[in-house]
Design a protein around this motif. Structure first.
Motif, PDB file in Angstrom:
ATOM      1  N   GLN A  71       1.228  12.128   2.712  1.00 58.57           N
ATOM      2  CA  GLN A  71       0.467  10.984   3.208  1.00 58.57           C
ATOM      3  C   GLN A  71       1.358  10.057   4.031  1.00 58.57           C
ATOM      4  O   GLN A  71       0.943   9.545   5.074  1.00 58.57           O
ATOM      5  CB  GLN A  71      -0.153  10.211   2.046  1.00 58.57           C
ATOM      6  CG  GLN A  71      -1.246  10.956   1.336  1.00 58.57           C
ATOM      7  CD  GLN A  71      -1.671  10.279   0.044  1.00 58.57           C
ATOM      8  OE1 GLN A  71      -0.901   9.544  -0.571  1.00 58.57           O
ATOM      9  NE2 GLN A  71      -2.899  10.550  -0.370  1.00 58.57           N
ATOM     10  N   LEU A  72       2.573   9.860   3.572  1.00 56.89           N
ATOM     11  CA  LEU A  72       3.519   9.003   4.280  1.00 56.89           C
ATOM     12  C   LEU A  72       3.865   9.587   5.651  1.00 56.89           C
ATOM     13  O   LEU A  72       3.936   8.863   6.642  1.00 56.89           O
ATOM     14  CB  LEU A  72       4.774   8.829   3.433  1.00 56.89           C
ATOM     15  CG  LEU A  72       5.640   7.614   3.702  1.00 56.89           C
ATOM     16  CD1 LEU A  72       4.847   6.335   3.586  1.00 56.89           C
ATOM     17  CD2 LEU A  72       6.804   7.578   2.724  1.00 56.89           C
ATOM     18  N   ILE A  83       0.817  -1.215   0.000  1.00 57.62           N
ATOM     19  CA  ILE A  83       0.000   0.000   0.000  1.00 57.62           C
ATOM     20  C   ILE A  83       0.851   1.265   0.000  1.00 57.62           C
ATOM     21  O   ILE A  83       0.595   2.202  -0.755  1.00 57.62           O
ATOM     22  CB  ILE A  83      -0.960   0.009   1.211  1.00 57.62           C
ATOM     23  CG1 ILE A  83      -1.954  -1.136   1.088  1.00 57.62           C
ATOM     24  CG2 ILE A  83      -1.674   1.344   1.340  1.00 57.62           C
ATOM     25  CD1 ILE A  83      -2.802  -1.354   2.314  1.00 57.62           C
ATOM     26  N   LEU A  84       1.868   1.313   0.839  1.00 60.55           N
ATOM     27  CA  LEU A  84       2.628   2.555   1.044  1.00 60.55           C
ATOM     28  C   LEU A  84       3.349   3.098  -0.192  1.00 60.55           C
ATOM     29  O   LEU A  84       3.484   4.314  -0.311  1.00 60.55           O
ATOM     30  CB  LEU A  84       3.610   2.384   2.197  1.00 60.55           C
ATOM     31  CG  LEU A  84       2.974   2.277   3.582  1.00 60.55           C
ATOM     32  CD1 LEU A  84       4.053   2.183   4.648  1.00 60.55           C
ATOM     33  CD2 LEU A  84       2.046   3.428   3.870  1.00 60.55           C
ATOM     34  N   LEU A 144      11.165   3.880   0.774  1.00 60.01           N
ATOM     35  CA  LEU A 144      10.391   4.918   0.086  1.00 60.01           C
ATOM     36  C   LEU A 144      11.008   6.295   0.288  1.00 60.01           C
ATOM     37  O   LEU A 144      11.107   7.089  -0.658  1.00 60.01           O
ATOM     38  CB  LEU A 144       8.947   4.909   0.598  1.00 60.01           C
ATOM     39  CG  LEU A 144       8.176   3.605   0.400  1.00 60.01           C
ATOM     40  CD1 LEU A 144       6.846   3.665   1.114  1.00 60.01           C
ATOM     41  CD2 LEU A 144       7.985   3.327  -1.076  1.00 60.01           C
ATOM     42  N   TRP A 145      11.439   6.585   1.516  1.00 54.66           N
ATOM     43  CA  TRP A 145      12.051   7.882   1.789  1.00 54.66           C
ATOM     44  C   TRP A 145      13.381   8.024   1.053  1.00 54.66           C
ATOM     45  O   TRP A 145      13.739   9.124   0.628  1.00 54.66           O
ATOM     46  CB  TRP A 145      12.241   8.099   3.289  1.00 54.66           C
ATOM     47  CG  TRP A 145      10.973   8.506   3.951  1.00 54.66           C
ATOM     48  CD1 TRP A 145      10.246   7.786   4.834  1.00 54.66           C
ATOM     49  CD2 TRP A 145      10.266   9.722   3.751  1.00 54.66           C
ATOM     50  NE1 TRP A 145       9.128   8.483   5.207  1.00 54.66           N
ATOM     51  CE2 TRP A 145       9.111   9.678   4.559  1.00 54.66           C
ATOM     52  CE3 TRP A 145      10.481  10.851   2.972  1.00 54.66           C
ATOM     53  CZ2 TRP A 145       8.190  10.720   4.607  1.00 54.66           C
ATOM     54  CZ3 TRP A 145       9.565  11.881   3.018  1.00 54.66           C
ATOM     55  CH2 TRP A 145       8.441  11.804   3.825  1.00 54.66           C
ATOM     56  N   LYS A 146      14.087   6.918   0.890  1.00 49.69           N
ATOM     57  CA  LYS A 146      15.344   6.982   0.141  1.00 49.69           C
ATOM     58  C   LYS A 146      15.071   7.340  -1.316  1.00 49.69           C
ATOM     59  O   LYS A 146      15.803   8.145  -1.906  1.00 49.69           O
ATOM     60  CB  LYS A 146      16.095   5.656   0.239  1.00 49.69           C
ATOM     61  CG  LYS A 146      17.456   5.696  -0.399  1.00 49.69           C
ATOM     62  CD  LYS A 146      18.214   4.413  -0.190  1.00 49.69           C
ATOM     63  CE  LYS A 146      19.581   4.494  -0.848  1.00 49.69           C
ATOM     64  NZ  LYS A 146      20.353   3.264  -0.652  1.00 49.69           N
ATOM     65  N   THR A 147      14.019   6.782  -1.904  1.00 48.80           N
ATOM     66  CA  THR A 147      13.681   7.138  -3.286  1.00 48.80           C
ATOM     67  C   THR A 147      13.220   8.586  -3.384  1.00 48.80           C
ATOM     68  O   THR A 147      13.554   9.288  -4.343  1.00 48.80           O
ATOM     69  CB  THR A 147      12.603   6.207  -3.873  1.00 48.80           C
ATOM     70  OG1 THR A 147      11.439   6.248  -3.051  1.00 48.80           O
ATOM     71  CG2 THR A 147      13.103   4.787  -3.984  1.00 48.80           C
ATOM     72  N   LYS A 149       3.195   9.395  11.526  1.00 53.29           N
ATOM     73  CA  LYS A 149       2.834  10.074  12.775  1.00 53.29           C
ATOM     74  C   LYS A 149       1.672   9.379  13.483  1.00 53.29           C
ATOM     75  O   LYS A 149       1.632   9.327  14.705  1.00 53.29           O
ATOM     76  CB  LYS A 149       2.475  11.533  12.501  1.00 53.29           C
ATOM     77  CG  LYS A 149       3.668  12.394  12.221  1.00 53.29           C
ATOM     78  CD  LYS A 149       3.257  13.824  12.016  1.00 53.29           C
ATOM     79  CE  LYS A 149       4.470  14.695  11.745  1.00 53.29           C
ATOM     80  NZ  LYS A 149       4.084  16.089  11.498  1.00 53.29           N
ATOM     81  N   SER A 150       0.736   8.872  12.712  1.00 54.15           N
ATOM     82  CA  SER A 150      -0.428   8.238  13.328  1.00 54.15           C
ATOM     83  C   SER A 150      -0.138   6.822  13.827  1.00 54.15           C
ATOM     84  O   SER A 150      -0.912   6.266  14.587  1.00 54.15           O
ATOM     85  CB  SER A 150      -1.603   8.216  12.356  1.00 54.15           C
ATOM     86  OG  SER A 150      -1.279   7.455  11.212  1.00 54.15           O
TER      87      SER A 150
END
Length: 151
Positions: A17-18, A9-10, A37-40, A23-24
């Motif tokens: 959104q990420l 999903i992520l 994902l953050w690396k990309t 945070k949630s």
């Protein structure tokens, strides 16, 4: 939720959104999934060279950081640098001055402008129309505009 489902999903999420998802879900560590994902995102935003240099530094010093933290810090630095740059550009922009300029006759207007503003030209439109005249001056690298009533 199952971690495999989260992995599917992520990748379809945006940066905002990420951030919201991370945070949630503070009670659960999603960094094994979100780190890739953050690396990309980091690579797309700041380039491959920057990403590789950060990876090398982390390996060399045996450090482990979350790519989300690295991305957010780098974004703050880039925004700070661009803000300083834009502030410098603002200081060189045209500003409207509220100072009044004495009315001039047509014969000595050009001489006064050359003397006062270093050769700047006076532009006015129309004789009897209510048109705003502008005079440009340059003081300390800043262009000033003086708004005048028509003559």
């Amino acid at each position: 939720m199952d971690l495999e489902l989260v992995e599917q999903i992520l990748p379809h999420c945006s940066k905002t959104q990420l951030i919201h998802i991370e945070k949630s879900t503070k009670d659960r560590d999603l960094s094994p999934v979100t780190d890739k994902l953050w690396k990309t995102f980091y690579e797309k935003e700041f380039g491959i060279e920057s990403t590789e240099s950060v990876s090398e530094i982390m390996k060399e010093w045996n450090l482990k950081f979350k790519w989300s933290d690295l991305y957010q810090e780098k974004s703050k630095r880039v925004k700070g640098a661009s803000k300083k740059e834009s502030d410098g550009k603002l200081s060189r922009q045209v500003r409207v001055s509220k100072n009044q300029v004495p009315p001039l006759s047509r014969s000595n207007k050009g001489k006064w402008l050359k003397k006062k503003f270093g050769g700047a030209k006076h532009s006015s439109c129309g004789k009897r129309k209510k048109v705003m005249s502008l005079e440009y001056a340059r003081f300390e690298g800043v262009h000033y505009v003086k708004a005048l009533e028509p003559f």
